[in-house]
Design a protein around this motif. Structure first.
Motif, PDB file in Angstrom:
ATOM      1  N   ILE A  42      30.823   8.546  10.758  1.00 50.72           N
ATOM      2  CA  ILE A  42      29.987   7.739  11.650  1.00 50.72           C
ATOM      3  C   ILE A  42      29.704   6.372  11.027  1.00 50.72           C
ATOM      4  O   ILE A  42      29.663   5.354  11.729  1.00 50.72           O
ATOM      5  N   ALA A  43      29.532   6.341   9.704  1.00 48.97           N
ATOM      6  CA  ALA A  43      29.317   5.054   9.030  1.00 48.97           C
ATOM      7  C   ALA A  43      30.534   4.146   9.186  1.00 48.97           C
ATOM      8  O   ALA A  43      30.396   2.937   9.391  1.00 48.97           O
ATOM      9  N   ALA A  44      31.725   4.729   9.100  1.00 46.09           N
ATOM     10  CA  ALA A  44      32.943   3.934   9.284  1.00 46.09           C
ATOM     11  C   ALA A  44      33.013   3.362  10.697  1.00 46.09           C
ATOM     12  O   ALA A  44      33.398   2.201  10.899  1.00 46.09           O
ATOM     13  N   THR A  45      32.621   4.184  11.675  1.00 47.68           N
ATOM     14  CA  THR A  45      32.580   3.689  13.055  1.00 47.68           C
ATOM     15  C   THR A  45      31.541   2.587  13.186  1.00 47.68           C
ATOM     16  O   THR A  45      31.777   1.571  13.862  1.00 47.68           O
ATOM     17  N   GLY A  46      30.385   2.778  12.531  1.00 52.13           N
ATOM     18  CA  GLY A  46      29.344   1.754  12.579  1.00 52.13           C
ATOM     19  C   GLY A  46      29.791   0.437  11.970  1.00 52.13           C
ATOM     20  O   GLY A  46      29.502  -0.642  12.509  1.00 52.13           O
ATOM     21  N   VAL A  47      30.510   0.509  10.855  1.00 51.42           N
ATOM     22  CA  VAL A  47      31.029  -0.709  10.220  1.00 51.42           C
ATOM     23  C   VAL A  47      32.016  -1.416  11.140  1.00 51.42           C
ATOM     24  O   VAL A  47      31.991  -2.651  11.273  1.00 51.42           O
ATOM     25  N   MET A  48      32.873  -0.637  11.799  1.00 55.27           N
ATOM     26  CA  MET A  48      33.831  -1.220  12.728  1.00 55.27           C
ATOM     27  C   MET A  48      33.108  -1.933  13.875  1.00 55.27           C
ATOM     28  O   MET A  48      33.461  -3.060  14.260  1.00 55.27           O
ATOM     29  N   LEU A  49      32.064  -1.297  14.416  1.00 56.92           N
ATOM     30  CA  LEU A  49      31.292  -1.906  15.501  1.00 56.92           C
ATOM     31  C   LEU A  49      30.587  -3.171  15.012  1.00 56.92           C
ATOM     32  O   LEU A  49      30.515  -4.181  15.733  1.00 56.92           O
ATOM     33  N   MET A  50      30.079  -3.111  13.779  1.00 58.98           N
ATOM     34  CA  MET A  50      29.384  -4.272  13.237  1.00 58.98           C
ATOM     35  C   MET A  50      30.339  -5.445  13.030  1.00 58.98           C
ATOM     36  O   MET A  50      29.997  -6.604  13.296  1.00 58.98           O
ATOM     37  N   GLU A  51      31.543  -5.152  12.566  1.00 57.80           N
ATOM     38  CA  GLU A  51      32.548  -6.199  12.412  1.00 57.80           C
ATOM     39  C   GLU A  51      32.897  -6.802  13.776  1.00 57.80           C
ATOM     40  O   GLU A  51      33.106  -8.020  13.899  1.00 57.80           O
ATOM     41  N   THR A  52      32.943  -5.955  14.796  1.00 59.89           N
ATOM     42  CA  THR A  52      33.225  -6.444  16.144  1.00 59.89           C
ATOM     43  C   THR A  52      32.117  -7.373  16.616  1.00 59.89           C
ATOM     44  O   THR A  52      32.384  -8.439  17.197  1.00 59.89           O
ATOM     45  N   MET A  53      30.869  -6.986  16.383  1.00 61.45           N
ATOM     46  CA  MET A  53      29.746  -7.836  16.790  1.00 61.45           C
ATOM     47  C   MET A  53      29.725  -9.148  16.001  1.00 61.45           C
ATOM     48  O   MET A  53      29.365 -10.195  16.544  1.00 61.45           O
ATOM     49  N   THR A  54      30.119  -9.097  14.746  1.00 64.71           N
ATOM     50  CA  THR A  54      30.207 -10.330  13.959  1.00 64.71           C
ATOM     51  C   THR A  54      31.268 -11.256  14.532  1.00 64.71           C
ATOM     52  O   THR A  54      31.085 -12.484  14.584  1.00 64.71           O
ATOM     53  N   SER A  55      32.371 -10.677  14.994  1.00 59.61           N
ATOM     54  CA  SER A  55      33.422 -11.482  15.631  1.00 59.61           C
ATOM     55  C   SER A  55      32.909 -12.122  16.913  1.00 59.61           C
ATOM     56  O   SER A  55      33.220 -13.280  17.217  1.00 59.61           O
ATOM     57  N   VAL A  56      32.113 -11.388  17.680  1.00 56.21           N
ATOM     58  CA  VAL A  56      31.519 -11.942  18.905  1.00 56.21           C
ATOM     59  C   VAL A  56      30.587 -13.098  18.557  1.00 56.21           C
ATOM     60  O   VAL A  56      30.593 -14.144  19.231  1.00 56.21           O
ATOM     61  N   ARG A  57      29.809 -12.938  17.507  1.00 54.40           N
ATOM     62  CA  ARG A  57      28.895 -14.003  17.071  1.00 54.40           C
ATOM     63  C   ARG A  57      29.677 -15.265  16.688  1.00 54.40           C
ATOM     64  O   ARG A  57      29.317 -16.377  17.091  1.00 54.40           O
ATOM     65  N   ASN A  58      30.733 -15.059  15.893  1.00 57.13           N
ATOM     66  CA  ASN A  58      31.523 -16.217  15.465  1.00 57.13           C
ATOM     67  C   ASN A  58      32.201 -16.909  16.648  1.00 57.13           C
ATOM     68  O   ASN A  58      32.273 -18.144  16.697  1.00 57.13           O
ATOM     69  N   TYR A  59      32.680 -16.127  17.578  1.00 58.02           N
ATOM     70  CA  TYR A  59      33.321 -16.700  18.769  1.00 58.02           C
ATOM     71  C   TYR A  59      32.309 -17.528  19.560  1.00 58.02           C
ATOM     72  O   TYR A  59      32.620 -18.648  20.012  1.00 58.02           O
ATOM     73  N   THR A  60      31.118 -16.996  19.716  1.00 53.31           N
ATOM     74  CA  THR A  60      30.081 -17.714  20.466  1.00 53.31           C
ATOM     75  C   THR A  60      29.700 -19.010  19.761  1.00 53.31           C
ATOM     76  O   THR A  60      29.544 -20.067  20.395  1.00 53.31           O
ATOM     77  N   THR A  61      29.552 -18.927  18.440  1.00 62.25           N
ATOM     78  CA  THR A  61      29.134 -20.115  17.673  1.00 62.25           C
ATOM     79  C   THR A  61      30.211 -21.188  17.641  1.00 62.25           C
ATOM     80  O   THR A  61      29.911 -22.387  17.842  1.00 62.25           O
ATOM     81  N   ASN A  62      31.455 -20.793  17.406  1.00 65.52           N
ATOM     82  CA  ASN A  62      32.515 -21.767  17.154  1.00 65.52           C
ATOM     83  C   ASN A  62      33.255 -22.237  18.402  1.00 65.52           C
ATOM     84  O   ASN A  62      33.859 -23.323  18.386  1.00 65.52           O
ATOM     85  N   GLN A  63      33.217 -21.449  19.480  1.00 61.85           N
ATOM     86  CA  GLN A  63      34.001 -21.840  20.654  1.00 61.85           C
ATOM     87  C   GLN A  63      33.176 -22.034  21.925  1.00 61.85           C
ATOM     88  O   GLN A  63      33.504 -22.893  22.734  1.00 61.85           O
ATOM     89  N   ILE A  64      32.126 -21.255  22.078  1.00 65.50           N
ATOM     90  CA  ILE A  64      31.313 -21.385  23.290  1.00 65.50           C
ATOM     91  C   ILE A  64      30.308 -22.530  23.161  1.00 65.50           C
ATOM     92  O   ILE A  64      30.231 -23.419  24.025  1.00 65.50           O
ATOM     93  N   ASN A  65      29.537 -22.519  22.084  1.00 62.86           N
ATOM     94  CA  ASN A  65      28.483 -23.531  21.930  1.00 62.86           C
ATOM     95  C   ASN A  65      28.993 -24.972  21.938  1.00 62.86           C
ATOM     96  O   ASN A  65      28.394 -25.842  22.582  1.00 62.86           O
ATOM     97  N   PRO A  66      30.088 -25.281  21.223  1.00 61.07           N
ATOM     98  CA  PRO A  66      30.565 -26.674  21.261  1.00 61.07           C
ATOM     99  C   PRO A  66      30.938 -27.145  22.667  1.00 61.07           C
ATOM    100  O   PRO A  66      30.735 -28.327  23.008  1.00 61.07           O
ATOM    101  N   GLU A  67      31.442 -26.259  23.487  1.00 56.82           N
ATOM    102  CA  GLU A  67      31.833 -26.636  24.847  1.00 56.82           C
ATOM    103  C   GLU A  67      30.630 -26.853  25.751  1.00 56.82           C
ATOM    104  O   GLU A  67      30.721 -27.580  26.751  1.00 56.82           O
ATOM    105  N   LEU A  68      29.504 -26.235  25.413  1.00 55.72           N
ATOM    106  CA  LEU A  68      28.326 -26.314  26.288  1.00 55.72           C
ATOM    107  C   LEU A  68      27.179 -27.099  25.660  1.00 55.72           C
ATOM    108  O   LEU A  68      26.051 -27.051  26.149  1.00 55.72           O
ATOM    109  N   LYS A  69      27.482 -27.832  24.600  1.00 55.91           N
ATOM    110  CA  LYS A  69      26.422 -28.519  23.870  1.00 55.91           C
ATOM    111  C   LYS A  69      25.633 -29.481  24.749  1.00 55.91           C
ATOM    112  O   LYS A  69      24.400 -29.520  24.720  1.00 55.91           O
TER     113      LYS A  69
END
Length: 302
Positions: A42-69
């Motif tokens: 379950i911890a391995a699954t949790g780490v995978m989910l956390m990495e996915t959420m980190t990717s979503v955060r980075n995508y939002t910060t680096n690609q979404i926000n600059p376009e909507l600044k």
């Protein structure tokens, strides 16, 4: 009590006792091992989910926000906040089978959105990350009134300078954000500062149930194998020991009543075979003694 039982019954009781003792002694160790394996899984699954959420955060910060600044200066959109995006995406993921028991929170000491506010326990986790920069992950069980949960946590730091546009001072933040959340919370952050923790949690009974399910399967397999062993031992015992002993006993009884023509079968060179040979020699000796006795009695009569 054992004296009144047959040999096969004694062997069966002995094997059953060994089975029960083995299952009892290994049950505790097996339970702990499987629980640890379930927790790791379950911890391995949790780490995978956390990495996915980190990717979503980075995508939002680096690609979404600059376009909507420019639009954000007019109207604040919570969907552009990395933490908000990650949590909403996770809620969509939780609709899928296999992820419904998982929960995600970016527990923050001083969040803009109070739904991300860390409780006392989560605040202690964040403080551990703040005090020890080498600490990258924590996982354990946590007691709650509604039931224990298993959690895995990672530090959440201000890694992008763009984050400070909304979290440095109220004056630097978009006016539309201040209108939505106020100017009290979510400010004073510093670059590279650990401000919270990403926490994936799951009810403890999910871990325990998964471990128990594995335990039942393994114990069932072991019991089935041991039952097969008991059956095979009984078959072998019956053919190689009990049946020959019964035959030897029957022939010995016939010989003891004077039937000298009774024959002991040959059973090989094992202990049963040696016993049959010994009885055969005893039969011959008895027959010779009887013949001598008859001759002696005949001579006496004449």
């Amino acid at each position: 009590m054992l004296k009144n039982l047959r040999l096969r019954q004694k062997f069966t009781i002995l094997l059953l006792a060994i089975l029960l003792m083995g299952l009892s002694l290994s049950g505790f160790a097996l339970s702990a091992l499987l629980r640890q394996n379930a927790k790791n899984d379950i911890a391995a699954t949790g780490v995978m989910l956390m990495e996915t959420m980190t990717s979503v955060r980075n995508y939002t910060t680096n690609q979404i926000n600059p376009e909507l600044k420019e639009k954000l200066e007019v109207k604040f959109l919570p969907q552009t906040v990395p933490g908000y995006s990650a949590r909403e995406v996770f809620e969509v993921l939780r609709q899928k089978k296999g992820y419904r028991d998982f929960f995600y929170k970016e527990a923050t000491l001083n969040p803009t959105n109070l739904r991300d506010k860390a409780d006392n326990f989560e605040a202690e986790v964040v403080e551990k990350f703040r005090k020890n920069s080498n600490l990258k992950e924590l996982s354990d069980f946590r007691k709650l009134s509604g039931g224990d949960i298993f959690y895995i946590a990672r530090p959440l730091a201000v890694s992008e300078p763009s984050c400070l546009e909304c979290h440095s001072t109220p004056e630097a933040a978009p006016k539309s954000m201040i209108d939505r959340y106020g100017s009290t919370n979510g400010f004073g952050w510093q670059l590279n500062e650990i401000v919270g923790a990403q926490i994936i949690s799951v009810p403890a009974n999910t871990v325990i149930n998964r471990a128990n399910k594995s335990s039942f399967v393994i114990i069932g397999l072991v019991s089935a194998v041991f039952a097969a062993v008991i059956l095979l031992v009984n078959i072998f015992l019956n053919s190689q020991v009990i049946r020959p002993l019964k035959h030897i006993t029957r022939v010995a009884e016939e010989v003891s009543t004077g039937h000298m023509d009774a024959e002991f079968d040959k059973f090989g060179n094992d202990e049963i075979g040696n016993l049959a040979k010994a009885f055969k020699r005893m039969q011959l000796s008895l027959e010779m003694a009887m013949n001598r006795l008859k001759k002696s009695h005949g001579n006496t009569s004449t």
